[in-house]
Each structure stands twice: as structure tokens, then as C-alpha cells.
Design a protein around this motif. Structure first.
Motif, PDB file in Angstrom:
ATOM      1  N   TRP A 380       0.841  -1.212   0.000  1.00  0.00           N
ATOM      2  CA  TRP A 380       0.000   0.000   0.000  1.00  0.00           C
ATOM      3  C   TRP A 380       0.867   1.250   0.000  1.00  0.00           C
ATOM      4  O   TRP A 380       0.630   2.185  -0.779  1.00  0.00           O
ATOM      5  CB  TRP A 380      -0.925  -0.027   1.212  1.00  0.00           C
ATOM      6  CG  TRP A 380      -1.840   1.164   1.307  1.00  0.00           C
ATOM      7  CD1 TRP A 380      -2.784   1.541   0.411  1.00  0.00           C
ATOM      8  CD2 TRP A 380      -1.879   2.115   2.368  1.00  0.00           C
ATOM      9  NE1 TRP A 380      -3.431   2.678   0.851  1.00  0.00           N
ATOM     10  CE2 TRP A 380      -2.901   3.046   2.047  1.00  0.00           C
ATOM     11  CE3 TRP A 380      -1.175   2.263   3.569  1.00  0.00           C
ATOM     12  CZ2 TRP A 380      -3.210   4.123   2.882  1.00  0.00           C
ATOM     13  CZ3 TRP A 380      -1.501   3.327   4.400  1.00  0.00           C
ATOM     14  CH2 TRP A 380      -2.491   4.241   4.051  1.00  0.00           C
ATOM     15  N   GLN A 402      -2.950   0.757   6.124  1.00  0.00           N
ATOM     16  CA  GLN A 402      -4.096   0.995   5.261  1.00  0.00           C
ATOM     17  C   GLN A 402      -5.436   0.829   5.964  1.00  0.00           C
ATOM     18  O   GLN A 402      -6.333   1.651   5.818  1.00  0.00           O
ATOM     19  CB  GLN A 402      -4.032   0.064   4.046  1.00  0.00           C
ATOM     20  CG  GLN A 402      -5.168   0.281   3.062  1.00  0.00           C
ATOM     21  CD  GLN A 402      -5.071  -0.618   1.853  1.00  0.00           C
ATOM     22  OE1 GLN A 402      -4.292  -1.551   1.826  1.00  0.00           O
ATOM     23  NE2 GLN A 402      -5.865  -0.324   0.834  1.00  0.00           N
ATOM     24  N   SER A 403      -5.585  -0.276   6.723  1.00  0.00           N
ATOM     25  CA  SER A 403      -6.898  -0.536   7.316  1.00  0.00           C
ATOM     26  C   SER A 403      -7.292   0.560   8.287  1.00  0.00           C
ATOM     27  O   SER A 403      -8.452   0.983   8.334  1.00  0.00           O
ATOM     28  CB  SER A 403      -6.911  -1.895   8.010  1.00  0.00           C
ATOM     29  OG  SER A 403      -5.905  -1.970   9.001  1.00  0.00           O
ATOM     30  N   ASP A 406      -7.930   3.874   6.161  1.00  0.00           N
ATOM     31  CA  ASP A 406      -9.192   3.832   5.427  1.00  0.00           C
ATOM     32  C   ASP A 406     -10.400   3.905   6.354  1.00  0.00           C
ATOM     33  O   ASP A 406     -11.443   4.451   6.006  1.00  0.00           O
ATOM     34  CB  ASP A 406      -9.279   2.553   4.590  1.00  0.00           C
ATOM     35  CG  ASP A 406      -8.333   2.596   3.403  1.00  0.00           C
ATOM     36  OD1 ASP A 406      -7.792   3.687   3.125  1.00  0.00           O
ATOM     37  OD2 ASP A 406      -8.129   1.545   2.767  1.00  0.00           O
ATOM     38  N   SER A 416      -6.266  -6.297   6.083  1.00  0.00           N
ATOM     39  CA  SER A 416      -7.191  -6.556   4.984  1.00  0.00           C
ATOM     40  C   SER A 416      -6.610  -6.015   3.685  1.00  0.00           C
ATOM     41  O   SER A 416      -5.870  -5.039   3.671  1.00  0.00           O
ATOM     42  CB  SER A 416      -8.538  -5.916   5.265  1.00  0.00           C
ATOM     43  OG  SER A 416      -8.390  -4.520   5.410  1.00  0.00           O
ATOM     44  N   ASP A 418      -7.569  -4.505   0.039  1.00  0.00           N
ATOM     45  CA  ASP A 418      -8.652  -3.912  -0.742  1.00  0.00           C
ATOM     46  C   ASP A 418      -8.352  -4.138  -2.219  1.00  0.00           C
ATOM     47  O   ASP A 418      -7.717  -3.311  -2.879  1.00  0.00           O
ATOM     48  CB  ASP A 418      -8.775  -2.424  -0.408  1.00  0.00           C
ATOM     49  CG  ASP A 418     -10.012  -1.788  -1.042  1.00  0.00           C
ATOM     50  OD1 ASP A 418     -10.690  -2.481  -1.841  1.00  0.00           O
ATOM     51  OD2 ASP A 418     -10.291  -0.616  -0.748  1.00  0.00           O
ATOM     52  N   ALA A 421      -9.672  -1.523  -4.828  1.00  0.00           N
ATOM     53  CA  ALA A 421      -8.956  -0.249  -4.926  1.00  0.00           C
ATOM     54  C   ALA A 421      -7.621  -0.379  -5.649  1.00  0.00           C
ATOM     55  O   ALA A 421      -7.007   0.632  -5.994  1.00  0.00           O
ATOM     56  CB  ALA A 421      -8.738   0.331  -3.534  1.00  0.00           C
ATOM     57  N   GLN A 470      -1.991 -11.669  -1.258  1.00  0.00           N
ATOM     58  CA  GLN A 470      -2.590 -10.795  -2.262  1.00  0.00           C
ATOM     59  C   GLN A 470      -3.208 -11.598  -3.405  1.00  0.00           C
ATOM     60  O   GLN A 470      -4.296 -11.267  -3.892  1.00  0.00           O
ATOM     61  CB  GLN A 470      -1.530  -9.823  -2.815  1.00  0.00           C
ATOM     62  CG  GLN A 470      -1.069  -8.784  -1.805  1.00  0.00           C
ATOM     63  CD  GLN A 470       0.155  -9.229  -1.044  1.00  0.00           C
ATOM     64  OE1 GLN A 470       0.325 -10.412  -0.781  1.00  0.00           O
ATOM     65  NE2 GLN A 470       1.015  -8.281  -0.691  1.00  0.00           N
ATOM     66  N   PHE A 477     -11.779 -12.157  -4.742  1.00  0.00           N
ATOM     67  CA  PHE A 477     -12.512 -11.008  -5.276  1.00  0.00           C
ATOM     68  C   PHE A 477     -13.181 -11.360  -6.602  1.00  0.00           C
ATOM     69  O   PHE A 477     -14.326 -10.996  -6.858  1.00  0.00           O
ATOM     70  CB  PHE A 477     -11.546  -9.840  -5.458  1.00  0.00           C
ATOM     71  CG  PHE A 477     -12.166  -8.608  -6.042  1.00  0.00           C
ATOM     72  CD1 PHE A 477     -12.952  -7.765  -5.274  1.00  0.00           C
ATOM     73  CD2 PHE A 477     -11.945  -8.282  -7.377  1.00  0.00           C
ATOM     74  CE1 PHE A 477     -13.522  -6.618  -5.820  1.00  0.00           C
ATOM     75  CE2 PHE A 477     -12.510  -7.140  -7.932  1.00  0.00           C
ATOM     76  CZ  PHE A 477     -13.295  -6.306  -7.148  1.00  0.00           C
TER      77      PHE A 477
END
Length: 817
Positions: A380, A402-403, A406, A416, A418, A421, A470, A477
Motif C-alpha cells: 500500500w 491501510q486498514s 481507510d 485486509s 482492498d 482499490a 494478495q 474477489f
């Protein structure tokens, strides 16, 4: 038919950059060229950056091959391995190889890589001095490790540290000499470099920082190094890993413009428009390259140009660094520190957990990140740096990841990913240069549903594995599957170990054939990975009904002895709690004499090892040992190995309890049991812990008030100290609680999973709940263990010494004239 004749492309260099260019070219213009490849090494294309994993024993050479020989044949590529090009006639457009092959070209691609940087030191030419650049270097280092020699590594950058760690994991004492005061000074700041050195020192490496090597000691071979300050370090192997320099020899031979590297433009063409260059041999806008990420981008641009694209241009991407040392997480990207008053440094430290982060912010944009210990947010931060993103709104939360950023507070779900994104061009797999977009395309176009399938089609996460979370998240996803789902047992099935174990119990599956049929195995008979696991799971689930499958065991378990590197075997009789008698010692001596066994050694587990036994002699050796009352020590098995003890209260003035007697009782209770992996116990008679109970799978430490039981230790490559479980009052409690934990591990541990990772996976709180808080459940575990043992405690040596079981295994092969 194709009316346009193919052009001739010759590639000099069979490495990662050159072959990635060819892969990209075949995707864009599969029939444009007849391709000929010359490689200096006698190997197909392999992932050079994974040599450190081969050295560390985490992978084999076959595991790091990118394109096997069959790929070249299928693609119509003419490959010449072990035959480097020695001359280029740029006017006639002909290359000549060392073997005399003269091959004409229309387009030429130079991908000659780099050479190890070797300082002008006396003694570098001695045998025993190697670089760390290719398979031959790795083989030389592995041979030195087999001989248990000492090593000195010169260089404390990425490559030097990975070399030192790999040799250490192979059992060598290793010292590392580094010219600078801190390690990885180009990638880490002083604090992170210091943390890295501290951690590696605790793992057994020895460091000589601010150390300038003066010369290599020795006359006939390397015997060590001497530093400029007069210190000398003995060694049988000296590894030089101080850097690389572009290999420009072929560029010079072709009369190309050369500076530090072969000079290329944004189109990856050299000063000769028909000659291109990619990889570590090139120089682009004054920059040369030693990391893999820019090589992948160069390959894409070069392939596009060779395919006829007239606008593709190369721009050096932002770079990040990771270190491939098991259990040590390091990440850096961009600036390592503030460079002027306008830069801000944001720092987070947790010394207890060994976590450190430093972010460098300039004009409300992140321009640098250094991370140690917890690097989950490295990707990130890297995206923020590459995207030149304004972080004004995130500034107060940026350091927490990041978590948190965000979520707008500290309540986010840590770690987590994303996926939505992530931009399509976000590089997910650095080792193989695979983007999110490439993974998504492969999943959707080919209908991929498992991690193994994604690896097979994209190579993402197929090398070092750091990007596996990842890749799993992207798979989830796109398909809607659970990203946290465990990996399949093997390629024969999509099911994980836990699913299969539950199915065996729930559906009363009592043979391997039944498991494979009911659970939809893709192969009729399974493979070498799933067959031993199924054999264990069935044996554990149905001890009185399942028949152990001889064919589903490794060679050591089939012949009940440890195979050695010369093809002979090692025989270790059981010595209960480390105790023996004069009669047993005489019997061992007589066997060693009778069968001319070359080596008799005392093991670390307080037993005697007979090394060098011929396979055909094993039954007779066992028969003689059996006559003296000695039985198999199961030194070869996924089961109980030893129970190490000290002399305890019977002899020692510090002893608080009878540790030897208790150790004998534990061993007689547990011997013969099959477990997911090997198990070692120890009983120490006092907190001085002479039996090293705190690095065993189960350890008992005797104290005045009773017995402290500890679990989940490991004294191997990755040392893990045990977790305290409970203090017990009596020996009977020790036996019950120990057997209950053993049975819990037997029933829930995944095949080839030691107790240390099992405890870390399920958590100590869970084990306490099952063993301490549930009396009825613990007693049921104990009862199931005793039931299983009623079928397990048969001496395999005695069964085979009689000649009635597996006799074919010990028959020598017939001599055929």
C-alpha cells in the motif's frame, strides 16, 4: 499460409530478462520471428533470485525453472545451452558461439546480465572462493555445507545476507564481513539495519561490520580472510557478494555505445538500431539495474518494439526491496530518510514486538518507507509512492497502515487487502513481474478457481511466496471464494488437510481408495504428496481397522532405518530415557564388529547411532540387537523419537524430582505412536534445564512443587521456545496431560506439521481450553491415545528380523552380466 517470411531473432542470454522478452514477443507476434537463443549455462531458463531459497533448502533447482526445455521446443525456439556467444559481426549480422556455430540475424537481443563484482584482493583465485551468482556457485556452496565447513561471506547487502542465511540453515558456522557500519545501508536506515543485525545475530550469524577485507588466507585453498585492522577469520569457504556490474563484453564486441552498461534508449534499442538490450547489462538514462522489477518493464517495451510497436517507451519504475530470509520481514521503498528541512519523518516503534516503521513525507506526499518486523502494508505504501498520492487527509493515520487509515480510526481490520482499490497495473508478484490485471484476466478467461491454477497460469506467488495473500485475495474477489481458504493438500484435490480429516471421520471413510472416490480425487492413485498424508490420517482415525499402506511411506519408514548419503543406513536402538546397561553396550559393540559398521556415534537424544549399515544387513543387525532386548528407536519415523532426561533427584544435588524415571515412563507410554511429524520430549530434574526441555515438543521441568509442562518447542533451524501450559502435581497427571496433548496434535495436526507451527496455528488459548478447562474432553483424548497405542507398540525390527514382513525390501539386486 503466412506469405511474409519470418525474420531471424537471435537472443544472447538465456536468463530472466531475455526470456521474459521472448515470452512477451510470442504473445504479441507469435509468427514474426524464427528465434535462436544462446545460453552460457547448461540449464534452461531459471529464476536466479530464488537461488537463495535453493541454498537455504526451501526449494530445489527444479522448483525455480521458469521455462523447461519442453517450452522451447513447443514454441519453436532453437536453444543452445552451455554455448556462449564469443563474437558478433554487426556489419554482416552474424554471431559466433564458443562451439563454432555461426548464426545470422535480422534483429539481435543482448541479455547478458551482470558479473559479480570482485574486489582486487590477494587470494581471490584460490579454490574455495566463490561468488553467488548462478547454479554452479550454489552447488559449490552446498558441497561445502555438506562437509560442515566454515564460511565467511563478504558483503552485507541483500545477496550477502541471503547467502549467509542459506549457509547457516545448511548447518555451517557463518561470519559476515561488511564494509559499512550497518547492514543493507542502501535499503534500510540505521535503526532498521541495527534491528536486522540483532535478529540475525540471535539466529547464529556472526558479524564484522565496518570491516574491510584485506586478503584471503591460504596457499593451496582458501583458509579464511584477513581484515584491514589485523583481525583474521578462519573459513573453508569464502563467498564474495558485494555487488554486480553489467556484463558489457558482447556490447563491446558489437561496437555499441558503452558507459557503465550497454547504453539503450527509451525504446530499449542500442546505438545499432537492429540490436536491442535488456536486463542488468543495460544502462538507461545513466542508471543501471540490479533488481528484478525494472527488468520486467524493459522486457515488455522491448518485445513491443520487436513486434512492430513504434510508440512503446521505457521509464524506470519506482523500486521496492524485500529480504528473503525466513521469519524476518523487511521492506523499503523510495527515500530512506529526510533529505532537507522540508521533509518530515513519521516513526513508529514497538521494541517488544520488534516492529519499526518510518515514513518520509514531502509536500504532503509519501516519498519513502522503511519497515521492519511487520511489512503487511508495504504494498500500500509503495502504491502511494508510485502514484504520487496526496496523503493530506490520511496524514494523522498514515503510520498505522491501510486498514486504520481507510477506517478513519483505529478500528479497522488489520491486514485486509482492498482488491477493488488496486489498479490493474499494480505489481503483485515482484519475483515474476505479474500485475493484478494479469491475474484477473487469467482467472476470468481460463476459469481458474484455485491458487495452484493461478500459479500455473501466471507464475504469481510461485517463487518466494510473499505475495500469496494478495493473490488469494484477488482470487476471492474475482470468484467469490474464501480468500483465507487453506491450500489444497496437493494437485490431486482441491480439498485442504482439515477438510479431508473431517470427511474421513464424518463419512466413515476407511481406505485411501474410498477417500479418493468419495472426495473426487483428480488422480486415481494419488501422488507422493497426498498418499503419505492420507495413510497417516486414516491410521490415526481408525487405528484398529485401517491397514497401514506400505507403499505410502517414505523410504526411511519402509525400511525402519535412516538412509544416508552413500546409500547405507543408520540404526538407532531405543534407550529408555537415555538409560542403558553394560549388556546392551556389549551387544551394540558386537554388532558393530560383526557387520563392520564404520561409525558408532552418541546422538543428541542420548542414544547410540550405528552408521553405515548395508541395507541387506539390516534384518540381521536387528535380530542381534533384539536378542539383547533392544528395540527400534524409531529415529526414522514421523512419531516419538526420544525422551531426553537428566539424572534428576536420584544423583544430582540440584534435582527436585526423579526426572529419569519419569522420562522412562513417558517414553514407554508413547513409543511407537505415529504422529504428523517427528516428536521429541524431555524431562529436566530442576529449572536448570539440563535436558533442554524448553525446546522440545513436550517438555517437563521438575520443580519443588511438582512438574511444569511446556509445549510446542523446536530446536531445529527455526528455534522456538516452548509455551508454558500447566503445573502438575503428580507423575500420573504428567502422563495423562502429555498423552492428551499428543492425541490432540495427532488428531488436528496437518501431515508434516511439527507441534511448534501447530501451536502457533491454533493458539495456546485453544489448547488450554481443550486440555485444562475440559476435564472430560482431556480424559477422552487420553483414552483415545491409549487405544491407539494398543495397536502401535509393536517392534518393527523384530517383525522384519524374522523374515516374515517386507523381506523383499532387504534383498540385494541381482547382478546381471
Amino acid at each position: 499460409m503466412n506469405s511474409v517470411p519470418r525474420q531471424r531473432l537471435v537472443v544472447i542470454g538465456n536468463g530472466m530478462a531475455g526470456m521474459r522478452t521472448v515470452e512477451e514477443l510470442l504473445r504479441r507476434a507469435p509468427v514474426r520471428y524464427d528465434i535462436t537463443v544462446f545460453g552460457a549455462e547448461p540449464h534452461p531458463n531459471y529464476n536466479r533470485i530464488m537461488l537463495s531459497s535453493v541454498l537455504a533448502g526451501e526449494k530445489q533447482i527444479d522448483d525455480i525453472v521458469i521455462n523447461p526445455l519442453s517450452w522451447y521446443a513447443e514454441a519453436g525456439i532453437t536453444l543452445h545451452t552451455g554455448d556462449p556467444v564469443v563474437a558478433i559481426d554487426a556489419k554482416a549480422k552474424i554471431v559466433t558461439s564458443a562451439s563454432g556455430k555461426a548464426v545470422p540475424y535480422d534483429k539481435l537481443l543482448l541479455a547478458t546480465g551482470s558479473k559479480p563484482l570482485m574486489p582486487p584482493l590477494p587470494g581471490l583465485e584460490l579454490p574455495g572462493v566463490v561468488a553467488f551468482r548462478d547454479i554452479a556457485d550454489t552447488d559449490a556452496m552446498l558441497k561445502a555445507a555438506e562437509a560442515k565447513q566454515r564460511a565467511v561471506v563478504i558483503g552485507g547487502g541483500l545477496l550477502g545476507l541471503e547467502a549467509a542465511w542459506g549457509l547457516k540453515r545448511r548447518g555451517m558456522p557463518v561470519a559476515l564481513v561488511h564494509l559499512m557500519p550497518t547492514l543493507m545501508e542502501r535499503q534500510l536506515d540505521v535503526e532498521a539495519g541495527g534491528m536486522l543485525q540483532k535478529d540475525l545475530t540471535e539466529r547464529g550469524l556472526h558479524f564484522f561490520t565496518s570491516g574491510q577485507t584485506e586478503r584471503v588466507l591460504g596457499e593451496a585453498k582458501a583458509e579464511g580472510v584477513v581484515l584491514a585492522d589485523g583481525r583474521s577469520i578462519p573459513a573453508d569457504l569464502v563467498v564474495v557478494a558485494i555487488g554486480i556490474r553489467p556484463n558489457v563484453d558482447m556490447g563491446k564486441a558489437a561496437g555499441l555505445d558503452i558507459n557503465r552498461g550497454i547504453v539503450v534508449g527509451d525504446d530499449m534499442a542500442t546505438s545499432d538500431p537492429d540490436i536491442y538490450a535488456v536486463g542488468e547489462c543495460v544502462e538507461h538514462r545513466g542508471q543501471v539495474f540490479g533488481l528484478v522489477a525494472p527488468l520486467w518493464e524493459q522486457a515488455k517495451v522491448c518485445a513491443a518494439r520487436l513486434a512492430g510497436d513504434t510508440v512503446a517507451t521505457y521509464a524506470t519504475p519506482a523500486l521496492s526491496t524485500r529480504l528473503k530470509i525466513t521469519g524476518i520481514d523487511v521492506f523499503s521503498a523510495g527515500k530512506l530518510a529526510a533529505e532537507d528541512d522540508g521533509d518530515e519523518e513519521v516513526v513508529f516503534r514497538d521494541a517488544t514486538k520488534g516492529v519499526y516503521r518510518k515514513l518520509v513525507v514531502r509536500d504532503n506526499k509519501l516519498v519513502g518507507a522503511v519497515m521492519y518486523g511487520d511489512v503487511a502494508d508495504g504494498g500500500w505504501y509503495f502504491d502511494l509512492i508510485k502514484g504520487d498520492t496526496d496523503v493530506t487527509e490520511l496524514r494523522d493515520r498514515l503510520i498505522f497502515g491501510q486498514s486504520f487509515a481507510d477506517a478513519g480510526c483505529c478500528g479497522g481490520a488489520k491486514g485486509s487487502i482492498d482488491v477493488a482499490a488496486m489498479a490493474d497495473d499494480t505489481q503483485v508478484c515482484g519475483c515474476n513481474g505479474v500485475s493484478k490485471g494479469a491475474i484477473v484476466s487469467a482467472i476470468t478467461e481460463k476459469g481458474l478457481t484455485t491458487l495452484d491454477e493461478v500459479r500455473a497460469h501466471t507464475k504469481a506467488s510461485a517463487s518466494c511466496g510473499m505475495c500469496t495473500p494478495q493473490v488469494q485475495a484477488i482470487l476471492s474477489f474475482v470468484t467469490g471464494a474464501d480468500a483465507a481458504a487453506p491450500e489444497a493438500m496437493c494437485k490431486c484435490t482441491d480439498h485442504g488437510h482439515d477438510f479431508v480429516r473431517h470427511a474421513i471421520i464424518d463419512q466413515h471413510l476407511k481406505t485411501q481408495d474410498a477417500v479418493r472416490k468419495v472426495l473426487g480425487w483428480k488422480t486415481e492413485d494419488g501422488c507422493a504428496k497426498c498418499r503419505p498424508a492420507l495413510n497417516y490420517y486414516l491410521l490415526c482415525a481408525w487405528p484398529g481397522e485401517y491397514v497401514d499402506d506400505y507403499r505410502s511411506r517414505f523410504i526411511n519408514e519402509r525400511v525402519h532405518a535412516n538412509i544416508q548419503k552413500d546409500g547405507t543406513y543408520s540404526v538407532v536402538p531405543r534407550m529408555w530415557g537415555g538409560l542403558t546397561t553394560p549388556d546392551e553396550l556389549r551387544a551394540i559393540a558386537d554388532v558393530a564388529d560383526k557387520f563392520q559398521i564404520p561409525t558408532v556415534k552418541v546422538t543428541g537424544g542420548q542414544r547410540i547411532d550405528l552408521l553405515g549399515v548395508k541395507k541387506q544387513d539390516l534384518p540381521a543387525v536387528w535380530a542381534d540387537l533384539n536378542k539383547a532386548g533392544l528395540v527400534s528407536g524409531h529415529a526414522y519415523s514421523k512419531g516419538l523419537r526420544t525422551v531426553k532426561t537428566c539424572v534428576g533427584s536420584e544423583w544430582c544435588r540440584f534435582g527436585t524430582q526423579d526426572s529419569t524415571g519419569l522420562g522412562v515412563k513417558l517414553e514407554k507410554l508413547m513409543w511407537g505412536s505415529w504422529t504428523p511429524h517427528k516428536v521429541k520430549l524431555a524431562v529436566s530434574g530442576c529449572p536448570r534445564n539440563c535436558a533442554e526441555a524448553t525446546i522440545k515438543d513436550i517438555g517437563i521441568i521438575c520443580v519443588e512443587a511438582g512438574y511444569d509442562m511446556v509445549i510446542g518447542g523446536n530446536g531445529g533451524i527455526e528455534v522456538r521456545v516452548t509455551d508454558p501450559l500447566v503445573r502438575l502435581s503428580t507423575e500420573d497427571e504428567v502422563l495423562e496431560y502429555s498423552a492428551a496433548f499428543m492425541q490432540l496434535y495427532r488428531e488436528e495436526g496437518r501431515y508434516l506439521e511439527r507441534t511448534a507451527p501447530y501451536v502457533e496455528r491454533v493458539g495456546l488459548a485453544y489448547i488450554k481450553k481443550r486440555i485444562l478447562e475440559d476435564d472430560a474432553g482431556r480424559k477422552a483424548l487420553y483414552a483415545r491415545f491409549l487405544f491407539s497405542q494398543s495397536y502401535a507398540q509393536n517392534d518393527p525390527w523384530a517383525e522384519r528380523a524374522s523374515g516374515g514382513v517386507d523381506s523383499h525390501e532387504f534383498q540385494p539386486l541381482a547382478v546381471v552380466n
